[in-house]
Design a protein around this motif. Sequence first.
Motif, PDB file in Angstrom:
ATOM      1  N   GLY A  51      -9.262   5.937  -1.428  1.00 50.98           N
ATOM      2  CA  GLY A  51      -9.617   7.143  -2.151  1.00 50.98           C
ATOM      3  C   GLY A  51      -9.198   7.143  -3.611  1.00 50.98           C
ATOM      4  O   GLY A  51      -9.499   8.072  -4.348  1.00 50.98           O
ATOM      5  N   THR A  52      -8.526   6.091  -4.026  1.00 53.17           N
ATOM      6  CA  THR A  52      -8.065   5.978  -5.408  1.00 53.17           C
ATOM      7  C   THR A  52      -9.104   5.221  -6.228  1.00 53.17           C
ATOM      8  O   THR A  52      -9.678   4.249  -5.756  1.00 53.17           O
ATOM      9  N   THR A  53      -9.328   5.677  -7.438  1.00 53.91           N
ATOM     10  CA  THR A  53     -10.090   4.874  -8.397  1.00 53.91           C
ATOM     11  C   THR A  53      -9.102   4.414  -9.460  1.00 53.91           C
ATOM     12  O   THR A  53      -8.128   5.099  -9.755  1.00 53.91           O
ATOM     13  N   ILE A  70      -4.449   3.023 -14.626  1.00 50.94           N
ATOM     14  CA  ILE A  70      -4.327   4.416 -14.220  1.00 50.94           C
ATOM     15  C   ILE A  70      -4.990   4.567 -12.855  1.00 50.94           C
ATOM     16  O   ILE A  70      -6.164   4.242 -12.699  1.00 50.94           O
ATOM     17  N   ASN A  71      -4.224   5.050 -11.882  1.00 51.12           N
ATOM     18  CA  ASN A  71      -4.760   5.366 -10.560  1.00 51.12           C
ATOM     19  C   ASN A  71      -5.109   6.855 -10.539  1.00 51.12           C
ATOM     20  O   ASN A  71      -4.265   7.693 -10.832  1.00 51.12           O
ATOM     21  N   ARG A  72      -6.369   7.142 -10.197  1.00 53.15           N
ATOM     22  CA  ARG A  72      -6.818   8.531 -10.104  1.00 53.15           C
ATOM     23  C   ARG A  72      -7.134   8.853  -8.650  1.00 53.15           C
ATOM     24  O   ARG A  72      -7.719   8.034  -7.939  1.00 53.15           O
ATOM     25  N   TYR A  73      -6.755  10.043  -8.242  1.00 58.75           N
ATOM     26  CA  TYR A  73      -6.962  10.495  -6.874  1.00 58.75           C
ATOM     27  C   TYR A  73      -7.217  11.993  -6.913  1.00 58.75           C
ATOM     28  O   TYR A  73      -7.065  12.630  -7.973  1.00 58.75           O
ATOM     29  N   ASP A  74      -7.626  12.554  -5.777  1.00 60.99           N
ATOM     30  CA  ASP A  74      -7.885  13.989  -5.737  1.00 60.99           C
ATOM     31  C   ASP A  74      -6.662  14.749  -6.229  1.00 60.99           C
ATOM     32  O   ASP A  74      -5.588  14.633  -5.645  1.00 60.99           O
ATOM     33  N   GLY A  75      -6.842  15.467  -7.301  1.00 60.93           N
ATOM     34  CA  GLY A  75      -5.768  16.309  -7.794  1.00 60.93           C
ATOM     35  C   GLY A  75      -4.839  15.684  -8.809  1.00 60.93           C
ATOM     36  O   GLY A  75      -3.885  16.326  -9.250  1.00 60.93           O
ATOM     37  N   GLY A  76      -5.063  14.449  -9.196  1.00 64.79           N
ATOM     38  CA  GLY A  76      -4.145  13.909 -10.179  1.00 64.79           C
ATOM     39  C   GLY A  76      -4.377  12.456 -10.530  1.00 64.79           C
ATOM     40  O   GLY A  76      -5.364  11.843 -10.131  1.00 64.79           O
ATOM     41  N   GLU A  77      -3.438  11.947 -11.277  1.00 69.26           N
ATOM     42  CA  GLU A  77      -3.463  10.544 -11.675  1.00 69.26           C
ATOM     43  C   GLU A  77      -2.048  10.109 -11.984  1.00 69.26           C
ATOM     44  O   GLU A  77      -1.165  10.924 -12.256  1.00 69.26           O
TER      45      GLU A  77
END
Length: 162
Positions: A51-53, A70-77
């Motif tokens: 689920g991480t981009t 940078i790891n981005r996920y639902d609600g943050g990074e």
Amino acid sequence: MSRRELGDAATTVVADGSELVIERVFAAPRELVWAAMTVPQHLAHWIGPHGTTTEVVELDLRPGGRWKWINRYDGGEIAFQGEYLEVDPPKRLVRTTAPDLEPAGGPPAVETITFDEVDGGTRVLWVTVFPAPEVLDFAVDSGMITGILEQYERLADLVAQG
């Protein structure tokens, strides 16, 4: 902290003192696993949990070179950064690593990643030495191990595609 074995059937993960040791054999040639772990467009496909981009912002693969993603996920990074201390393709990487936080935290951890050819595959041994046992405890208690196991699943899937 006492020794904790935290892995699964495919990936060995051991936390002991200030050291985290991760080991897995990937069914792929060493050069392919090396490329998956050092080429920005490949890194973006597996680094981080499901689920991480990931955006690779910088990757200067040479001693003294910097890296950041940078790891981005639902609600943050969350961003991670460091410096390459040793680069010996396709055998070994040594680098510092730390979250990219303001204000800056304490000293970075040091990661040593070795790539060994074994029976038609590649054994990756990833040893991270944290600045103190308490820092490793915090990382483990914050869910880091789930992320490691999931990103290794993602890496295995990527190298299986060739």
